[in-house]
Design a protein around this motif. Structure first.
Motif, mmCIF file in Angstrom:
data_model
loop_
_atom_site.group_PDB
_atom_site.id
_atom_site.type_symbol
_atom_site.label_atom_id
_atom_site.label_comp_id
_atom_site.label_asym_id
_atom_site.label_seq_id
_atom_site.Cartn_x
_atom_site.Cartn_y
_atom_site.Cartn_z
ATOM 1 N N GLY A 1 -6.457 2.846 -2.510
ATOM 2 C CA GLY A 1 -6.037 2.969 -1.107
ATOM 3 C C GLY A 1 -4.535 3.168 -0.951
ATOM 4 N N SER A 2 -3.797 3.142 -2.058
ATOM 5 C CA SER A 2 -2.339 3.270 -1.968
ATOM 6 C C SER A 2 -1.922 4.693 -1.645
ATOM 7 N N LYS A 3 -0.887 4.747 -0.799
ATOM 8 C CA LYS A 3 -0.270 6.044 -0.538
ATOM 9 C C LYS A 3 0.936 6.164 -1.465
ATOM 10 N N VAL A 4 0.922 7.207 -2.269
ATOM 11 C CA VAL A 4 2.002 7.378 -3.242
ATOM 12 C C VAL A 4 2.750 8.679 -2.953
ATOM 13 N N THR A 5 4.054 8.552 -2.801
ATOM 14 C CA THR A 5 4.888 9.747 -2.698
ATOM 15 C C THR A 5 5.433 10.034 -4.086
ATOM 16 N N ILE A 6 5.053 11.180 -4.606
ATOM 17 C CA ILE A 6 5.399 11.508 -5.989
ATOM 18 C C ILE A 6 6.561 12.495 -6.005
ATOM 19 N N TYR A 7 7.608 12.107 -6.732
ATOM 20 C CA TYR A 7 8.776 12.981 -6.913
ATOM 21 C C TYR A 7 8.840 13.350 -8.393
ATOM 22 N N TYR B 1 0.213 11.474 -1.610
ATOM 23 C CA TYR B 1 -1.232 11.445 -1.820
ATOM 24 C C TYR B 1 -1.732 10.016 -1.679
ATOM 25 N N THR B 2 -2.898 9.880 -1.066
ATOM 26 C CA THR B 2 -3.533 8.564 -0.965
ATOM 27 C C THR B 2 -4.665 8.501 -1.982
ATOM 28 N N PHE B 3 -4.531 7.577 -2.927
ATOM 29 C CA PHE B 3 -5.550 7.425 -3.959
ATOM 30 C C PHE B 3 -6.635 6.489 -3.431
ATOM 31 N N ASP B 4 -7.724 7.066 -2.923
ATOM 32 C CA ASP B 4 -8.738 6.226 -2.288
ATOM 33 C C ASP B 4 -10.000 6.072 -3.135
ATOM 34 N N GLY C 1 0.785 -1.231 0.000
ATOM 35 C CA GLY C 1 0.000 0.000 0.000
ATOM 36 C C GLY C 1 0.813 1.275 0.000
ATOM 37 N N ASN C 2 2.126 1.134 -0.135
ATOM 38 C CA ASN C 2 3.023 2.294 -0.090
ATOM 39 C C ASN C 2 3.898 2.328 -1.325
ATOM 40 N N TYR C 3 3.819 3.413 -2.064
ATOM 41 C CA TYR C 3 4.577 3.494 -3.306
ATOM 42 C C TYR C 3 5.339 4.808 -3.395
ATOM 43 N N GLU C 4 6.371 4.776 -4.233
ATOM 44 C CA GLU C 4 7.059 6.002 -4.624
ATOM 45 C C GLU C 4 6.995 6.081 -6.140
ATOM 46 N N ALA C 5 6.684 7.255 -6.652
ATOM 47 C CA ALA C 5 6.670 7.434 -8.101
ATOM 48 C C ALA C 5 7.701 8.489 -8.464
ATOM 49 N N TYR C 6 8.618 8.113 -9.361
ATOM 50 C CA TYR C 6 9.608 9.063 -9.864
ATOM 51 C C TYR C 6 9.200 9.461 -11.273
ATOM 52 N N VAL C 7 8.935 10.727 -11.457
ATOM 53 C CA VAL C 7 8.416 11.208 -12.738
ATOM 54 C C VAL C 7 9.361 12.265 -13.300
#
Ligand code: CUA
Length: 176
Positions: free
Chosen positions: A101-107, A138-141, A78-84
């Protein structure tokens, strides 16, 4: 007590009209302060911060940089990091897929000019400046497709800069 000092006491030494405006202004400050506090702490509004400074000339090619391989990383359940990477005139990756429901930290960073990163129907909206990494959590719920677009005019292909966050039911989709 002289009549002058009594008058001073009543009106704070200023014209009543001016005093009322002062009271109103201070009242507005209190209201704004309260709203910002509630938005920040109760509603989770964050100001996108400068996470780190990077060299825009090497950030996408240096193997030690996470932006040399942009995309989604699973940190834990449920925890992700996105590198964009935002560059003229596309995003890499163009698609990010996470279970609901995933929490994504976006960089996000840019190797060339200033871009934007706004995800529709969320409160994610960042300015992307070359040499800096912008970060938001952000949490995509909600299940659905949330397009992201460039919000800073960056040149002739500005309108072509877009991608999508796909929020799916757990177990659907393939690339997680
Ligand atoms: Cu990138 Cu507009």
């Amino acid at each position: 007590m002289s009549p002058t000092s009594e008058k001073t006491k009543e009106s704070m030494g200023v014209d009543p009209f001016e005093r009322n405006w002062m009271i109103f202004s201070i009242g507005m400050l209190v209201v704004f302060f309260t709203l910002v506090t509630v938005a920040g702490f109760a509603l989770g509004f964050q100001v996108p911060g400068v996470e780190t400074k990077v060299d825009p000339r090497t950030v996408t090619v240096d193997p030690a940089s996470p932006f040399s391989e942009p995309g989604l990383r699973k940190v834990s359940e449920g925890n992700y990091e996105a590198y964009v990477v935002a560059r003229t005139f596309s995003y890499e990756p163009r698609e990010i897929e996470v279970p609901v429901g995933s929490k994504v930290t976006i960089y996000v960073t840019s190797p060339d000019v200033q871009h934007g990163f706004k995800v529709q129907d969320t409160n994610i909206n960042m300015q992307i400046v070359p040499g800096q990494v912008s970060k938001l959590e952000y949490t995509f719920d909600r299940v659905g497709e949330f397009p992201y677009i460039c919000t800073e005019f960056c040149g002739i292909g500005h309108a072509a800069m877009f991608g999508v966050v796909k929020v799916v039911q757990p177990g659907e989709g393939g690339d997680q």
